[in-house]
Design a protein around this motif. Structure first.
Motif, PDB file in Angstrom:
ATOM      1  N   GLU A  61       9.342  -2.574 -11.697  1.00  0.00           N
ATOM      2  CA  GLU A  61       8.268  -1.644 -11.346  1.00  0.00           C
ATOM      3  C   GLU A  61       8.224  -0.445 -12.289  1.00  0.00           C
ATOM      4  O   GLU A  61       7.140   0.059 -12.596  1.00  0.00           O
ATOM      5  N   HIS A  62       9.374  -0.033 -12.798  1.00  0.00           N
ATOM      6  CA  HIS A  62       9.395   1.065 -13.771  1.00  0.00           C
ATOM      7  C   HIS A  62       8.820   0.613 -15.117  1.00  0.00           C
ATOM      8  O   HIS A  62       8.087   1.365 -15.775  1.00  0.00           O
ATOM      9  N   LEU A  63       9.144  -0.609 -15.526  1.00  0.00           N
ATOM     10  CA  LEU A  63       8.655  -1.109 -16.807  1.00  0.00           C
ATOM     11  C   LEU A  63       7.147  -1.311 -16.777  1.00  0.00           C
ATOM     12  O   LEU A  63       6.440  -0.974 -17.739  1.00  0.00           O
ATOM     13  N   ILE A  64       6.637  -1.855 -15.680  1.00  0.00           N
ATOM     14  CA  ILE A  64       5.196  -2.105 -15.571  1.00  0.00           C
ATOM     15  C   ILE A  64       4.426  -0.790 -15.552  1.00  0.00           C
ATOM     16  O   ILE A  64       3.372  -0.653 -16.170  1.00  0.00           O
ATOM     17  N   ALA A  65       4.947   0.190 -14.824  1.00  0.00           N
ATOM     18  CA  ALA A  65       4.259   1.482 -14.736  1.00  0.00           C
ATOM     19  C   ALA A  65       4.269   2.232 -16.064  1.00  0.00           C
ATOM     20  O   ALA A  65       3.400   3.071 -16.309  1.00  0.00           O
ATOM     21  N   ALA A  66       5.234   1.947 -16.929  1.00  0.00           N
ATOM     22  CA  ALA A  66       5.331   2.669 -18.196  1.00  0.00           C
ATOM     23  C   ALA A  66       4.146   2.379 -19.110  1.00  0.00           C
ATOM     24  O   ALA A  66       3.673   3.263 -19.820  1.00  0.00           O
ATOM     25  N   ASN A  67       3.651   1.147 -19.090  1.00  0.00           N
ATOM     26  CA  ASN A  67       2.508   0.779 -19.937  1.00  0.00           C
ATOM     27  C   ASN A  67       1.778  -0.389 -19.272  1.00  0.00           C
ATOM     28  O   ASN A  67       2.007  -1.547 -19.621  1.00  0.00           O
ATOM     29  N   PRO A  68       0.886  -0.108 -18.310  1.00  0.00           N
ATOM     30  CA  PRO A  68       0.240  -1.188 -17.548  1.00  0.00           C
ATOM     31  C   PRO A  68      -0.615  -2.121 -18.385  1.00  0.00           C
ATOM     32  O   PRO A  68      -0.871  -3.254 -17.965  1.00  0.00           O
ATOM     33  N   ILE A  69      -1.066  -1.684 -19.550  1.00  0.00           N
ATOM     34  CA  ILE A  69      -1.930  -2.542 -20.359  1.00  0.00           C
ATOM     35  C   ILE A  69      -1.140  -3.676 -20.992  1.00  0.00           C
ATOM     36  O   ILE A  69      -1.710  -4.713 -21.352  1.00  0.00           O
ATOM     37  N   GLU A  70       0.168  -3.523 -21.132  1.00  0.00           N
ATOM     38  CA  GLU A  70       1.009  -4.600 -21.663  1.00  0.00           C
ATOM     39  C   GLU A  70       1.372  -5.549 -20.519  1.00  0.00           C
ATOM     40  O   GLU A  70       2.429  -5.461 -19.911  1.00  0.00           O
ATOM     41  N   LEU A  71       0.495  -6.478 -20.254  1.00  0.00           N
ATOM     42  CA  LEU A  71       0.680  -7.391 -19.129  1.00  0.00           C
ATOM     43  C   LEU A  71       1.857  -8.326 -19.325  1.00  0.00           C
ATOM     44  O   LEU A  71       2.352  -8.917 -18.364  1.00  0.00           O
ATOM     45  N   ALA A  72       2.334  -8.484 -20.554  1.00  0.00           N
ATOM     46  CA  ALA A  72       3.478  -9.351 -20.799  1.00  0.00           C
ATOM     47  C   ALA A  72       4.741  -8.836 -20.118  1.00  0.00           C
ATOM     48  O   ALA A  72       5.649  -9.622 -19.818  1.00  0.00           O
ATOM     49  N   VAL A  73       4.816  -7.533 -19.859  1.00  0.00           N
ATOM     50  CA  VAL A  73       5.967  -6.980 -19.143  1.00  0.00           C
ATOM     51  C   VAL A  73       6.023  -7.558 -17.730  1.00  0.00           C
ATOM     52  O   VAL A  73       7.050  -8.088 -17.293  1.00  0.00           O
ATOM     53  N   GLY A  74       4.911  -7.458 -17.014  1.00  0.00           N
ATOM     54  CA  GLY A  74       4.870  -8.008 -15.668  1.00  0.00           C
ATOM     55  C   GLY A  74       5.050  -9.515 -15.650  1.00  0.00           C
ATOM     56  O   GLY A  74       5.687 -10.067 -14.741  1.00  0.00           O
ATOM     57  N   ASN A  75       4.494 -10.202 -16.650  1.00  0.00           N
ATOM     58  CA  ASN A  75       4.673 -11.650 -16.718  1.00  0.00           C
ATOM     59  C   ASN A  75       6.141 -12.028 -16.827  1.00  0.00           C
ATOM     60  O   ASN A  75       6.616 -12.942 -16.138  1.00  0.00           O
ATOM     61  N   THR A  76       6.869 -11.316 -17.677  1.00  0.00           N
ATOM     62  CA  THR A  76       8.286 -11.621 -17.882  1.00  0.00           C
ATOM     63  C   THR A  76       9.097 -11.295 -16.631  1.00  0.00           C
ATOM     64  O   THR A  76       9.994 -12.056 -16.253  1.00  0.00           O
ATOM     65  N   VAL A  77       8.793 -10.186 -15.981  1.00  0.00           N
ATOM     66  CA  VAL A  77       9.499  -9.830 -14.751  1.00  0.00           C
ATOM     67  C   VAL A  77       9.297 -10.908 -13.689  1.00  0.00           C
ATOM     68  O   VAL A  77      10.249 -11.339 -13.020  1.00  0.00           O
ATOM     69  N   ARG A  78       8.077 -11.378 -13.546  1.00  0.00           N
ATOM     70  CA  ARG A  78       7.797 -12.408 -12.540  1.00  0.00           C
ATOM     71  C   ARG A  78       8.424 -13.743 -12.907  1.00  0.00           C
ATOM     72  O   ARG A  78       8.824 -14.511 -12.031  1.00  0.00           O
ATOM     73  N   ARG A  79       8.490 -14.038 -14.203  1.00  0.00           N
ATOM     74  CA  ARG A  79       9.165 -15.267 -14.625  1.00  0.00           C
ATOM     75  C   ARG A  79      10.648 -15.225 -14.254  1.00  0.00           C
ATOM     76  O   ARG A  79      11.227 -16.220 -13.805  1.00  0.00           O
ATOM     77  N   VAL A  80      11.286 -14.077 -14.457  1.00  0.00           N
ATOM     78  CA  VAL A  80      12.703 -13.944 -14.137  1.00  0.00           C
ATOM     79  C   VAL A  80      12.909 -14.046 -12.616  1.00  0.00           C
ATOM     80  O   VAL A  80      13.872 -14.682 -12.149  1.00  0.00           O
ATOM     81  N   LEU A  81      12.027 -13.451 -11.840  1.00  0.00           N
ATOM     82  CA  LEU A  81      12.129 -13.578 -10.384  1.00  0.00           C
ATOM     83  C   LEU A  81      11.998 -15.034  -9.950  1.00  0.00           C
ATOM     84  O   LEU A  81      12.711 -15.498  -9.046  1.00  0.00           O
ATOM     85  N   HIS A  82      11.101 -15.764 -10.586  1.00  0.00           N
ATOM     86  CA  HIS A  82      10.948 -17.184 -10.266  1.00  0.00           C
ATOM     87  C   HIS A  82      12.194 -17.969 -10.674  1.00  0.00           C
ATOM     88  O   HIS A  82      12.611 -18.907  -9.968  1.00  0.00           O
ATOM     89  N   ILE A  83      12.803 -17.596 -11.784  1.00  0.00           N
ATOM     90  CA  ILE A  83      14.034 -18.253 -12.222  1.00  0.00           C
ATOM     91  C   ILE A  83      15.143 -18.064 -11.195  1.00  0.00           C
ATOM     92  O   ILE A  83      15.883 -19.003 -10.864  1.00  0.00           O
ATOM     93  N   ILE A  84      15.259 -16.843 -10.670  1.00  0.00           N
ATOM     94  CA  ILE A  84      16.296 -16.573  -9.667  1.00  0.00           C
ATOM     95  C   ILE A  84      16.097 -17.452  -8.439  1.00  0.00           C
ATOM     96  O   ILE A  84      17.052 -18.048  -7.910  1.00  0.00           O
ATOM     97  N   LYS A  85      14.868 -17.572  -7.980  1.00  0.00           N
ATOM     98  CA  LYS A  85      14.600 -18.398  -6.800  1.00  0.00           C
ATOM     99  C   LYS A  85      14.884 -19.870  -7.081  1.00  0.00           C
ATOM    100  O   LYS A  85      15.457 -20.575  -6.239  1.00  0.00           O
ATOM    101  N   GLU A  86      14.483 -20.339  -8.250  1.00  0.00           N
ATOM    102  CA  GLU A  86      14.714 -21.747  -8.579  1.00  0.00           C
ATOM    103  C   GLU A  86      16.197 -22.059  -8.679  1.00  0.00           C
ATOM    104  O   GLU A  86      16.653 -23.091  -8.181  1.00  0.00           O
ATOM    105  N   GLU A  87      16.959 -21.188  -9.312  1.00  0.00           N
ATOM    106  CA  GLU A  87      18.382 -21.441  -9.455  1.00  0.00           C
ATOM    107  C   GLU A  87      19.088 -21.389  -8.105  1.00  0.00           C
ATOM    108  O   GLU A  87      19.998 -22.187  -7.838  1.00  0.00           O
ATOM    109  N   ASP A  88      18.673 -20.481  -7.246  1.00  0.00           N
ATOM    110  CA  ASP A  88      19.266 -20.399  -5.909  1.00  0.00           C
ATOM    111  C   ASP A  88      18.945 -21.648  -5.092  1.00  0.00           C
ATOM    112  O   ASP A  88      19.818 -22.202  -4.414  1.00  0.00           O
TER     113      ASP A  88
END
Length: 414
Positions: A61-88
């Motif tokens: 949430e801090h990274l996304i708020a720092a520069n909202p126009i860089e959508l790749a930040v949020g994409n990467t954060v969500r990818r990592v969250l999905h990775i955690i769920k898949e591995e669990d």
């Protein structure tokens, strides 16, 4: 995580000051930072995956708020969250499969009957991953009786309570190790996206074709390079991409590779589009509905291509695929750059003194960065996973992101 705070603050400052720009650089550095967060996280909670996901949420949430126009930040954060769920889920499925096999072995010793369904860990993990995806025809047809296996295996869970306590530390270490390895694969995927996309160039660029592009995109450049190396002979029209004129740099790079190149003004796109066989462009982000956020002027090119029935092809890595829609309130579609790119302040300084009666200046300069191109104007997406139509974007989103992570949670203010 006090050890990680300086690194997080430094990256946030870089995003705010625009020292890190571009989807590729932003996505890669975000993934590296999140991998460090996972490695430094102390997993002492009973629900290890949830605690790790909360830590990623807090940083994200801090990274996304720092520069909202860089959508790749949020994409990467969500990818990592999905990775955690898949591995669990994969780790849990392997444990369930082991319990099911143990129970069946005991029954075979007592009665010799084998009436219980046994499913492999791979099948259980695959079905569990489908639970993270949005409903689709494919997931509805994948009818695997996991609930039956879970019911039978739960009867043997009570016999292994003693082992569970001893295995918690092992599960914690393995979960963290698997997540770190998966994030490493994600970083490698980001790094190799250009090569994966370029391999498809010969399938789309044919002999003696005329191609048009706008501005400068590394993905487009590598795509055209690959076609040239495969002995394809073609010609490229490069719209200069005012006011930054990055098309001039792309034209120079193409000429150095031996590609016949013609530089045109942005206003000449409609006049030249009738001579073009295909439009190939790079974009800033691909939205969930198949629309794209691209450099300013791209919508004009797409409209001209549609008017003359010219295919409008977008080349982009999967890290640019955003699971959000343009109408979502957290999506910032545009930002305004400095007016100095358009007008020299010295020449127009006198105009700044003129204003209306209410104090509004008579001269205003708007310098937007991006355009939004709706999905109806896009013919094909070429990503590192292959070619896809705009209507297929939902399927890719279901594979890369979890529905629960589409909006990064905010910390409570209480």
């Amino acid at each position: 995580m006090p050890d990680m705070q300086p690194l997080i603050s430094d990256f946030v400052l870089k995003l705010k000051r625009r020292k890190v720009e571009g989807s590729h650089a932003v996505a890669r550095q975000t993934a590296e930072l999140l991998r460090s967060v996972v490695s430094q996280h102390r997993m002492s909670s009973t629900n290890q995956a949830a605690a790790l996901a909360d830590a990623i949420h807090a940083v994200g949430e801090h990274l996304i708020a720092a520069n909202p126009i860089e959508l790749a930040v949020g994409n990467t954060v969500r990818r990592v969250l999905h990775i955690i769920k898949e591995e669990d889920i994969s780790f849990t499925a392997v444990g369930i499969e082991g319990l099911s096999v143990t129970a069946v072995s005991d029954d075979e010793c007592d009665s010799g009957n084998d009436d219980r369904p046994t499913l492999s860990a791979a099948v259980l993990a695959s079905h569990a991953r489908n639970a993270l995806r949005a409903p689709s025809l494919q997931t509805l047809l994948d009818d695997i009786p996991v609930s039956t296996a879970l019911t039978h295996s739960s009867s043997s869970a009570g016999d292994s309570d003693g082992k569970t306590a001893g295995d918690k530390s092992l599960k914690t270490r393995k979960l963290k190790h698997d997540v770190i390895a998966a994030i490493g694969d994600l970083i490698e995927e980001i790094d190799t996206c250009y090569d994966q996309i370029s391999e498809q160039a010969v399938e789309h660029i044919h002999q003696n074709e005329v191609i048009l592009t706008l501005g400068r995109s590394r993905t487009v450049k590598e795509f055209l390079y690959a076609a040239k190396e495969k002995k394809r002979s073609f010609r490229v029209f490069v719209a200069e991409g005012a006011p930054r004129y990055q098309g001039h740099a792309l034209a120079k790079e193409l000429v150095e590779k031996g590609v016949q190149t013609t530089v045109i003004t942005d206003s000449a796109v409609f006049a030249m589009i009738s001579r073009v066989n295909m439009v190939i462009v790079g974009v800033h982000a691909i939205m969930a509905n198949g629309g794209v956020i691209a450099p300013v002027g791209m919508n004009m090119v797409a409209l001209a291509a549609q008017r003359h029935a010219v295919p409008f092809v977008v080349v982009a890595g999967s890290h640019k695929l955003c699971p959000l829609y343009p109408h979502n309130p957290e999506v910032l579609l545009n930002e305004l750059k400095s007016p100095s790119d358009l007008l020299d302040f010295g020449e127009f300084s006198n105009c700044m003194n003129f204003s209306t009666q209410d104090g509004t200046p008579l001269l205003n300069v708007a310098n937007p960065t991006f355009d939004y191109v709706p999905p109806k104007l896009v013919s094909l997406f070429i990503t590192d996973t292959g070619g896809h139509s705009p209507s297929y974007m939902y399927r890719l989103i279901s594979e890369y992101y979890s529905a629960d992570d589409l909006v990064v949670r905010r910390k409570s203010t209480s």
